[in-house]
Scaffold this motif. Structure first.
Motif, PDB file in Angstrom:
ATOM      1  N   ILE A 119       0.858  -1.179   0.000  1.00 24.25           N
ATOM      2  CA  ILE A 119       0.000   0.000   0.000  1.00 24.25           C
ATOM      3  C   ILE A 119       0.899   1.236   0.000  1.00 24.25           C
ATOM      4  O   ILE A 119       2.009   1.193   0.537  1.00 24.25           O
ATOM      5  CB  ILE A 119      -0.951  -0.031   1.224  1.00 24.25           C
ATOM      6  N   GLN A 126       0.784   7.513   8.838  1.00 22.24           N
ATOM      7  CA  GLN A 126      -0.415   6.842   8.322  1.00 22.24           C
ATOM      8  C   GLN A 126      -0.302   5.319   8.247  1.00 22.24           C
ATOM      9  O   GLN A 126      -1.307   4.616   8.193  1.00 22.24           O
ATOM     10  CB  GLN A 126      -0.773   7.411   6.945  1.00 22.24           C
ATOM     11  N   SER A 129      -2.026   2.838  10.877  1.00 26.91           N
ATOM     12  CA  SER A 129      -3.475   2.709  10.663  1.00 26.91           C
ATOM     13  C   SER A 129      -3.765   1.711   9.545  1.00 26.91           C
ATOM     14  O   SER A 129      -4.684   0.894   9.649  1.00 26.91           O
ATOM     15  CB  SER A 129      -4.087   4.065  10.291  1.00 26.91           C
ATOM     16  N   LEU A 130      -2.987   1.785   8.479  1.00 27.88           N
ATOM     17  CA  LEU A 130      -3.173   0.846   7.366  1.00 27.88           C
ATOM     18  C   LEU A 130      -2.956  -0.580   7.845  1.00 27.88           C
ATOM     19  O   LEU A 130      -3.716  -1.496   7.502  1.00 27.88           O
ATOM     20  CB  LEU A 130      -2.183   1.171   6.239  1.00 27.88           C
ATOM     21  N   GLY A 133      -5.862  -1.834   9.787  1.00 29.26           N
ATOM     22  CA  GLY A 133      -6.935  -2.250   8.881  1.00 29.26           C
ATOM     23  C   GLY A 133      -6.679  -3.631   8.297  1.00 29.26           C
ATOM     24  O   GLY A 133      -7.585  -4.464   8.211  1.00 29.26           O
ATOM     25  N   MET A 134      -5.441  -3.879   7.898  1.00 26.85           N
ATOM     26  CA  MET A 134      -5.096  -5.203   7.355  1.00 26.85           C
ATOM     27  C   MET A 134      -5.272  -6.282   8.416  1.00 26.85           C
ATOM     28  O   MET A 134      -5.783  -7.373   8.139  1.00 26.85           O
ATOM     29  CB  MET A 134      -3.643  -5.201   6.870  1.00 26.85           C
ATOM     30  N   ALA A 137      -8.936  -6.972   8.928  1.00 26.01           N
ATOM     31  CA  ALA A 137      -9.463  -7.743   7.788  1.00 26.01           C
ATOM     32  C   ALA A 137      -8.980  -9.187   7.883  1.00 26.01           C
ATOM     33  O   ALA A 137      -9.749 -10.126   7.630  1.00 26.01           O
ATOM     34  CB  ALA A 137      -9.018  -7.110   6.475  1.00 26.01           C
ATOM     35  N   GLN A 160      -1.640  10.682  14.609  1.00 26.89           N
ATOM     36  CA  GLN A 160      -2.372   9.530  14.060  1.00 26.89           C
ATOM     37  C   GLN A 160      -1.760   8.207  14.498  1.00 26.89           C
ATOM     38  O   GLN A 160      -2.467   7.208  14.624  1.00 26.89           O
ATOM     39  CB  GLN A 160      -2.419   9.610  12.530  1.00 26.89           C
ATOM     40  N   GLU A 163      -3.490   7.322  17.574  1.00 29.97           N
ATOM     41  CA  GLU A 163      -4.864   6.866  17.302  1.00 29.97           C
ATOM     42  C   GLU A 163      -4.834   5.401  16.894  1.00 29.97           C
ATOM     43  O   GLU A 163      -5.655   4.589  17.334  1.00 29.97           O
ATOM     44  CB  GLU A 163      -5.495   7.694  16.167  1.00 29.97           C
TER      45      GLU A 163
ATOM     46  N   GLU B  65     -10.812  10.301  13.379  1.00 30.01           N
ATOM     47  CA  GLU B  65     -11.186  10.167  11.971  1.00 30.01           C
ATOM     48  C   GLU B  65      -9.999   9.822  11.082  1.00 30.01           C
ATOM     49  O   GLU B  65     -10.133   9.073  10.108  1.00 30.01           O
ATOM     50  CB  GLU B  65     -11.840  11.465  11.482  1.00 30.01           C
ATOM     51  N   ALA B  66      -8.836  10.377  11.401  1.00 29.08           N
ATOM     52  CA  ALA B  66      -7.656  10.109  10.572  1.00 29.08           C
ATOM     53  C   ALA B  66      -7.352   8.618  10.574  1.00 29.08           C
ATOM     54  O   ALA B  66      -7.152   7.994   9.525  1.00 29.08           O
ATOM     55  CB  ALA B  66      -6.457  10.912  11.094  1.00 29.08           C
ATOM     56  N   ASN B  67      -7.337   8.048  11.761  1.00 30.48           N
ATOM     57  CA  ASN B  67      -7.080   6.611  11.867  1.00 30.48           C
ATOM     58  C   ASN B  67      -8.185   5.814  11.190  1.00 30.48           C
ATOM     59  O   ASN B  67      -7.905   4.805  10.530  1.00 30.48           O
ATOM     60  CB  ASN B  67      -6.967   6.218  13.342  1.00 30.48           C
ATOM     61  N   MET B  68      -9.420   6.266  11.320  1.00 27.97           N
ATOM     62  CA  MET B  68     -10.532   5.523  10.701  1.00 27.97           C
ATOM     63  C   MET B  68     -10.314   5.372   9.195  1.00 27.97           C
ATOM     64  O   MET B  68     -10.517   4.287   8.640  1.00 27.97           O
ATOM     65  CB  MET B  68     -11.868   6.228  10.956  1.00 27.97           C
ATOM     66  N   GLY B  70      -7.475   5.528   7.539  1.00 27.13           N
ATOM     67  CA  GLY B  70      -6.336   4.642   7.304  1.00 27.13           C
ATOM     68  C   GLY B  70      -6.709   3.183   7.489  1.00 27.13           C
ATOM     69  O   GLY B  70      -6.338   2.319   6.686  1.00 27.13           O
ATOM     70  N   VAL B  71      -7.448   2.894   8.533  1.00 26.36           N
ATOM     71  CA  VAL B  71      -7.884   1.517   8.790  1.00 26.36           C
ATOM     72  C   VAL B  71      -8.772   1.042   7.637  1.00 26.36           C
ATOM     73  O   VAL B  71      -8.633  -0.095   7.155  1.00 26.36           O
ATOM     74  CB  VAL B  71      -8.628   1.422  10.141  1.00 26.36           C
ATOM     75  N   ALA B  73      -8.618   1.988   4.587  1.00 26.86           N
ATOM     76  CA  ALA B  73      -7.745   1.726   3.437  1.00 26.86           C
ATOM     77  C   ALA B  73      -7.034   0.381   3.598  1.00 26.86           C
ATOM     78  O   ALA B  73      -6.927  -0.396   2.644  1.00 26.86           O
ATOM     79  CB  ALA B  73      -6.731   2.860   3.277  1.00 26.86           C
ATOM     80  N   GLY B  74      -6.571   0.100   4.801  1.00 25.34           N
ATOM     81  CA  GLY B  74      -5.915  -1.190   5.052  1.00 25.34           C
ATOM     82  C   GLY B  74      -6.862  -2.356   4.829  1.00 25.34           C
ATOM     83  O   GLY B  74      -6.480  -3.406   4.306  1.00 25.34           O
ATOM     84  N   MET B  75      -8.125  -2.174   5.203  1.00 22.50           N
ATOM     85  CA  MET B  75      -9.123  -3.221   4.971  1.00 22.50           C
ATOM     86  C   MET B  75      -9.393  -3.382   3.482  1.00 22.50           C
ATOM     87  O   MET B  75      -9.549  -4.507   2.986  1.00 22.50           O
ATOM     88  CB  MET B  75     -10.426  -2.859   5.688  1.00 22.50           C
ATOM     89  N   GLN B  98      -5.482  11.941   4.918  1.00 19.59           N
ATOM     90  CA  GLN B  98      -5.535  10.478   4.922  1.00 19.59           C
ATOM     91  C   GLN B  98      -6.303   9.993   3.687  1.00 19.59           C
ATOM     92  O   GLN B  98      -5.939   8.984   3.083  1.00 19.59           O
ATOM     93  CB  GLN B  98      -6.202   9.968   6.202  1.00 19.59           C
ATOM     94  N   GLN B 101      -3.726  10.530   0.790  1.00 19.09           N
ATOM     95  CA  GLN B 101      -2.544   9.669   0.736  1.00 19.09           C
ATOM     96  C   GLN B 101      -2.886   8.189   0.776  1.00 19.09           C
ATOM     97  O   GLN B 101      -2.313   7.398   0.030  1.00 19.09           O
ATOM     98  CB  GLN B 101      -1.622   9.972   1.925  1.00 19.09           C
ATOM     99  N   SER B 102      -3.758   7.815   1.709  1.00 19.52           N
ATOM    100  CA  SER B 102      -3.983   6.389   1.948  1.00 19.52           C
ATOM    101  C   SER B 102      -5.095   5.824   1.063  1.00 19.52           C
ATOM    102  O   SER B 102      -5.157   4.622   0.865  1.00 19.52           O
ATOM    103  CB  SER B 102      -4.331   6.146   3.427  1.00 19.52           C
TER     104      SER B 102
END
Lengths: 278, 323
Positions: A119, A126, A129-130, A133-134, A137, A160, A163, B65-68, B70-71, B73-75, B98, B101-102
């Protein structure tokens, strides 16, 4: 395609890391710009991940159940590219077109153009956070594998990150293992002087993470820490890797000025000579 | 719900966010990959309707919200179809970078669906009234921007979003909107919807203002001015072909949006017309200023986001056309 190079042997991994340092410096010299210091501080960890511990294959770069890596400190892209090229995700010749117009390798990791880049990253703060999410998932889909991420230490100044740290602990993401490449330097100088982030381990512990501090250039310690992180249950883990910016090249080590600088031809020759002798 | 006021005919109104929540819950069954994220506003955005039915696929990310984003995007890069929701100010403002970029940079399949767009947020005041969100999202490469006119179109757009691969922003509202569509029809991204034909001037609206331009067109007709009325629910990609046709057939255009006139629907229309077939384009919307606290209807009148403002703009456009 040859089989993926994979070993648990510390000496062999150290030799790979040395080769990758040379690749990093060579591609940065060819591009004439880019981030030397933070690529060299991160490369031992990337070597341990890509050539020993991560379950991945260039034959299935988008396969479901495999380990994943997110380089949140995207400016260390040369380190990631060197590892991906050696692992067989693309031909090594691409390394020499780093940062060139329409080349495969962008200044910061750009997933659409580069096989093996999970990604796009580069804007600091950032990536964790990505990775969260992975990991979420992966849990939904029953993956058995892990998500690895790496942040810088200066990067921890981004709100972030915290967060994401909060969310990872809240959702008990024990399939997430983060590294902090704690090289102590950022663009404007020492992290401690620009905006201190220590104690990093205690901060993550307070957020609910399992923490461990290692020498980020000691291959045996890194391997052991990865195994420790993967084995954690009920919480995410962070490995605070104490590193040296510019590691392996004496005139780059510990110098913030090498954050975003590429070596000249003479500097590259001197660096390679030093790395080859070591 | 039916509202009877002293000076207006009976208008049926329905909630866009109710439609969003109900449609998400439907998608939960038909689309196992759909996951939903919210930032502590699941009751307001109605993602709670999905959360109740599919608690394992709903993720409250707290006030972060920023983390939301990003998360999400990862999903998305892991095969999920994330819908991330909060108020429009926070979704597009707080988390803009976010989203840039993400999500957009890698053309990642995240749907940002925000409630509380526009001035009709009302009493909460300007801190919570998103008047710039369309502009912020429209500027991003790969991002599609949808502003539904009513509840039925919201349901269609959300269903469309689940099957569309790529980033989308869908702007919803706190207030109930007058019903424009009696029933939901399949959403067509990038296609304006001609609701009425008239030769004198084209009225182009989105969101709440679509029903407003219908009202304005009725009143213009009483004065003998026959307007074409277009619901332009997709702000990006904008329907260039239709806009050029409108300029050709009507020769004058009025845009109407519950958003700043800088960077939103009016700007998008003016860009196309200016580069292809210059005719007058008069923009009805918020000037470059912040809103105020107050009842939604009063705010719409105070800031000139009503039929009277559209009629005035139409007459100005006609005068320029004939001048």
């Amino acid at each position: 395609m040859k089989a993926l190079e994979r070993t648990d042997d510390v000496a062999a991994l150290s030799a790979i890391a040395r080769d990758l340092r040379i690749d990093i410096l060579t591609m940065l010299n060819a591009s004439g710009s880019g981030h030397s210091g933070g690529s060299l501080s991160a490369i031992d960890i990337l070597t341990a991940l890509y050539f020993s511990r991560m379950d991945h294959s260039p034959l299935y770069p988008r396969g479901k159940d495999r380990d994943r890596f997110v380089l949140s400190k995207g400016h260390a892209a040369p380190a990631l590219y060197a590892a991906l090229a050696r692992a067989g995700y693309f031909d090594r010749s691409h390394l020499l077109s780093l940062r060139k117009l329409n080349a495969m390798l962008s200044g910061h990791p750009f997933a659409p153009s580069t096989p093996g880049v999970e990604i796009s990253t580069g804007s600091l703060g950032q990536g964790l956070s990505l990775a969260v999410g992975m990991a979420l998932a992966g849990r939904l889909d029953g993956w058995k594998k892990s998500v690895f991420a790496m942040t810088g230490d200066g990067e921890l100044q981004e709100g972030q990150v915290w967060e994401a740290a909060m969310a990872a602990a809240h959702y008990k993401l024990d399939n997430l293992v983060a590294f902090v490449d704690h090289n102590g330097l950022q663009i404007d100088g020492a992290v401690a002087e620009v905006m201190g982030v220590d104690p990093v381990d205690e901060k993550f512990a307070a957020f609910g993470w399992a923490t461990r501090t290692v020498n980020g250039h000691d291959m045996a310690e890194i391997l052991d820490a990865i195994d420790w992180g993967v084995a954690q249950k009920g919480k995410p883990s962070v490995i605070v890797a104490m590193t040296v910016k510019g590691k392996g090249v004496s005139f780059m080590e510990g110098k913030a000025s090498w954050h975003g600088t590429a070596p000249s031809d003479e500097q590259l020759a001197a660096a390679i000579a030093e790395l080859t002798l070591a | 719900m039916t509202i009877q006021t002293s000076d207006k005919p009976v208008v049926e109104k329905k909630s866009l966010r109710d439609a969003y929540g109900a449609t998400l819950a439907e998608l939960g069954a038909s689309h196992p990959a759909v996951v939903v994220l919210d930032a502590d506003l699941s009751g307001s955005t109605r993602t709670a309707t999905f959360a109740k039915k599919y608690p394992d696929r709903f993720f409250n990310m707290g006030v972060a919200e920023a983390n939301m984003i990003g998360v999400a995007a990862g999903m998305a890069v892991s095969g999920k179809i994330p819908f991330a929701s909060t108020f429009a100010v926070f979704a597009t403002g707080r988390a803009w970078e976010q989203i840039r970029q993400s999500v957009c940079l890698g053309n990642v399949n995240v749907k940002v669906v925000a409630s509380h767009g526009g001035i009709t947020v009302g009493e909460d005041g300007p801190s919570h009234q998103a008047m710039e969100d369309i502009a912020l999202m429209r500027a991003l490469p790969h991002m599609g921007v949808i502003v539904p006119a009513d509840a039925a179109e919201t349901a269609s757009a959300v269903r469309f979003a689940a099957d569309h691969v790529g980033p989308l922003y869908i702007r919803l509202a706190r207030d109930k909107f007058p019903v424009v569509h009696r029933e939901a029809t399949p959403f067509r991204l990038g296609k304006g919807e001609v609701l009425r034909n008239g030769p004198d001037v084209a009225l182009v609206g989105c969101g709440l203002m679509t029903s407003t331009i219908i009202e304005a067109a009725d009143r213009l007709a009483d004065e003998g001015i026959m307007a074409t009325v277009v619901n332009m629910a997709t702000i990006k990609p904008i329907d260039e072909e239709l806009l050029i046709t409108l300029a050709t057939t009507c020769g004058a255009i009025v845009t109407a949006e519950e958003h700043s006139i800088i960077g939103g629907l009016g700007s998008a229309v003016a860009e196309v017309i200016g580069e292809n077939i210059p005719v007058p384009v008069i923009k009805v919307g918020m000037k470059s200023e912040f809103g105020k606290s107050g009842p939604p209807e009063a705010l719409l009148d105070y800031f000139g986001l009503n039929a009277a403002a559209v009629i005035e703009a139409a007459k100005k456009a006609l005068a320029l056309k004939n001048g």
